[in-house]
Scaffold this motif. Structure first.
Motif, PDB file in Angstrom:
ATOM      1  N   HIS A 358      30.715  34.608  31.918  1.00  0.00           N
ATOM      2  CA  HIS A 358      31.373  35.688  32.727  1.00  0.00           C
ATOM      3  C   HIS A 358      31.788  36.186  32.801  1.00  0.00           C
ATOM      4  O   HIS A 358      33.151  36.681  32.506  1.00  0.00           O
ATOM      5  CB  HIS A 358      31.700  34.649  34.140  1.00  0.00           C
ATOM      6  N   VAL A 359      31.713  37.488  33.830  1.00  0.00           N
ATOM      7  CA  VAL A 359      32.188  38.732  34.209  1.00  0.00           C
ATOM      8  C   VAL A 359      32.773  38.664  35.450  1.00  0.00           C
ATOM      9  O   VAL A 359      32.070  39.176  36.266  1.00  0.00           O
ATOM     10  CB  VAL A 359      31.602  39.644  33.508  1.00  0.00           C
ATOM     11  N   THR A 360      34.416  38.845  35.725  1.00  0.00           N
ATOM     12  CA  THR A 360      34.776  38.798  36.931  1.00  0.00           C
ATOM     13  C   THR A 360      36.061  39.917  37.010  1.00  0.00           C
ATOM     14  O   THR A 360      36.115  40.510  36.007  1.00  0.00           O
ATOM     15  CB  THR A 360      35.679  37.883  37.312  1.00  0.00           C
ATOM     16  N   GLN A 361      36.392  40.715  38.380  1.00  0.00           N
ATOM     17  CA  GLN A 361      37.487  41.310  38.497  1.00  0.00           C
ATOM     18  C   GLN A 361      38.072  41.020  39.717  1.00  0.00           C
ATOM     19  O   GLN A 361      37.437  41.027  41.280  1.00  0.00           O
ATOM     20  CB  GLN A 361      37.042  42.647  38.553  1.00  0.00           C
ATOM     21  N   ARG A 391      29.698  48.297  38.769  1.00  0.00           N
ATOM     22  CA  ARG A 391      30.038  47.908  39.515  1.00  0.00           C
ATOM     23  C   ARG A 391      31.512  47.302  39.145  1.00  0.00           C
ATOM     24  O   ARG A 391      32.181  46.735  40.200  1.00  0.00           O
ATOM     25  CB  ARG A 391      29.082  45.749  39.474  1.00  0.00           C
ATOM     26  N   ILE A 392      32.135  48.275  38.884  1.00  0.00           N
ATOM     27  CA  ILE A 392      33.545  47.707  38.819  1.00  0.00           C
ATOM     28  C   ILE A 392      34.474  48.932  39.666  1.00  0.00           C
ATOM     29  O   ILE A 392      33.594  49.251  39.597  1.00  0.00           O
ATOM     30  CB  ILE A 392      34.029  47.877  37.155  1.00  0.00           C
ATOM     31  N   ASP A 393      35.587  48.472  40.088  1.00  0.00           N
ATOM     32  CA  ASP A 393      36.517  49.317  40.543  1.00  0.00           C
ATOM     33  C   ASP A 393      37.296  49.655  39.684  1.00  0.00           C
ATOM     34  O   ASP A 393      38.142  49.515  39.350  1.00  0.00           O
ATOM     35  CB  ASP A 393      37.140  48.440  41.985  1.00  0.00           C
ATOM     36  N   PRO A 394      36.987  51.059  39.941  1.00  0.00           N
ATOM     37  CA  PRO A 394      38.153  51.748  38.482  1.00  0.00           C
ATOM     38  C   PRO A 394      39.696  51.662  39.179  1.00  0.00           C
ATOM     39  O   PRO A 394      40.349  52.003  38.556  1.00  0.00           O
ATOM     40  CB  PRO A 394      37.654  53.427  38.699  1.00  0.00           C
ATOM     41  N   GLU A 395      39.844  51.419  40.243  1.00  0.00           N
ATOM     42  CA  GLU A 395      41.079  51.476  41.243  1.00  0.00           C
ATOM     43  C   GLU A 395      41.598  49.780  40.604  1.00  0.00           C
ATOM     44  O   GLU A 395      42.659  49.552  40.800  1.00  0.00           O
ATOM     45  CB  GLU A 395      41.160  51.943  42.271  1.00  0.00           C
ATOM     46  N   GLY A 396      40.967  49.089  40.562  1.00  0.00           N
ATOM     47  CA  GLY A 396      40.811  47.568  40.203  1.00  0.00           C
ATOM     48  C   GLY A 396      42.046  47.243  39.349  1.00  0.00           C
ATOM     49  O   GLY A 396      42.064  47.868  38.448  1.00  0.00           O
ATOM     50  N   GLY A 397      41.717  45.673  39.121  1.00  0.00           N
ATOM     51  CA  GLY A 397      42.703  45.098  38.028  1.00  0.00           C
ATOM     52  C   GLY A 397      41.703  44.881  36.354  1.00  0.00           C
ATOM     53  O   GLY A 397      40.004  45.291  36.383  1.00  0.00           O
TER      54      GLY A 397
END
Length: 404
Positions: A358-361, A391-397
């Motif tokens: 599972h991949v999460t951000q 799908r990642i947020d480049p500014e996220g965690g």
């Protein structure tokens, strides 16, 4: 005097040679340095098969020659017997070789320094220092490169792919394999390979067992082992081979202040194999000890595109940390950008029947995938596609990978 090249590759194994061949074919001035006397890396002394492709199978030495020839035909300069000592600038290294010390500056540096097995002393196995104690690499070089005798009865410490390759080398040298010994509850290779060793070659496998001491002076007379339930025994032998337990050869990266991943202990890289230092890339087993020659060569070829982009003025993105949660041990690459396409490789510390990744951000699900392996075991690789990277947020965690 300082010489200048477009790309300086440190290490002439499969990853470094593949990167050099692709870059030189594109017109870059590429120089490859390796401290060994011949190019090709570990496959040079892996006389067994398993290299190449199913349609064109190769032995290790044949694979090494093919990769080295491809790099030189493409125009790369491959210099052997040369050691990279230290950094003299962001992309400048001091070296020493047959012609003396030298300083080489490059537009881009590719670290392909590989990995090494930890020897007996690093594993804290007590005993004297008799002859006849090897790592897999030392064993293969002694037998296949130098034709040295190794004894008549060998104990193999480990039960992963490299351990079974070591057992084949012992048999090729005319010696008997007393047993393969692993502290884990099962072999970490394919069931077919484990059965072949046990049934056709009559090699015993001792699981849940640890080597606690080497016996003998001058040469081993045996090893003392202890089973998980406390039972102890002595295995008579005159040769001991410590296999697996690879660590990245990251000394050069560490001296350059390049960020290291705490899981792999190699340089932290994104999906384009960019390190934390602009213009410095890392490929192959220095990132994840240890993968196949095919995986290393694929990474070298993949990194060449990002190297070319850097040389033509591309930006250097930082990427988002990619973390593997226990019981997963590590993941590589270990930073992610939305443009990543290279599959990720992972290792686990425990048996995981039919795992699902599972991949999460930041608590947001990005991807769910079931690996092809029915059971994930330590020392065998799991793969994870990069289809979710956009799908990642480049500014996220940090992005987290868990096994369920």
């Amino acid at each position: 005097m300082t010489r200048h090249v477009d790309v300086l590759v440190i290490g002439a194994g499969p990853a470094g040679l593949a990167a050099a061949a692709r870059l030189a074919a594109g017109g870059a001035r590429v120089e490859v340095l390796d401290r060994e006397q011949r190019a090709g890396g570990v496959p040079r002394h892996c006389a067994h098969g398993g290299f190449g492709t199913p349609l064109h199978p190769l032995t290790g030495p044949a694979c090494a020659r093919l990769l080295a020839d491809a790099a030189t035909r493409a125009g790369a300069v491959v210099r052997t017997g040369v050691t990279a000592l230290d950094w003299a600038g962001p992309r400048t290294l001091t070296t020493v070789g047959p012609e003396g010390p030298e300083t080489v500056a490059a537009g881009a540096v590719v670290l392909a320094t590989g990995a090494r097995e930890r020897p007996r002393a690093a594993r804290l196995v007590p005993g004297t220092r008799p002859a006849g104690v090897y790592t897999t690499g030392e064993l293969q070089q002694a037998v296949h490169l130098y034709g040295q005798p190794i004894g008549s009865r060998a104990v193999i410490v480990g039960a992963e792919d490299v351990s079974y390759a070591a057992a084949g080398t012992v048999r090729a040298a005319g010696a008997e394999v007393v047993a393969l010994v692993t502290h884990l509850p099962r072999a970490q290779t394919t069931p077919v390979r484990a059965l072949d060793a046990r049934l056709r070659h009559r090699v015993p496998l001792l699981t849940d067992t640890t080597v606690t001491e080497l016996l003998g002076h001058g040469r081993p007379t045996g090893v003392r082992v202890r089973h998980r339930d406390g039972r102890a025994a002595t295995l008579p032998c005159d040769t001991v081979v410590f296999t697996g337990d690879f660590v990245p050869d990251q000394e050069l990266a560490r001296r350059g202040g390049i960020a290291l991943d705490p899981g792999t202990r190699g340089p932290a890289v994104d999906g384009a194999l960019r390190t934390s230092h602009p213009g410095v890339f890392a490929v192959g087993s220095v990132l994840h000890a240890v993968q196949s020659a095919a995986t290393a060569a694929r990474e070298g070829t993949h990194a060449a595109t990002a190297v070319r982009d850097w040389l033509t003025g591309a930006a250097w993105p930082g990427g988002v940390p990619l973390l593997a949660d226990p019981p997963l041990r590590w993941i590589a690459p270990n930073r992610v950008t939305p443009a990543d396409r290279l599959p990720y490789v992972l290792r686990t510390t425990a048996l995981l029947p039919r795992p699902v990744l599972h991949v999460t951000q930041d608590g947001r699900p990005l991807h769910r995938e079931r690996p092809r392996l029915r059971t994930a075991v330590p020392n065998r690789t799991l793969t994870l596609t990069a289809r979710w990277a956009h799908r990642i947020d480049p500014e996220g965690g940090p992005v987290r990978v868990t096994a369920g």
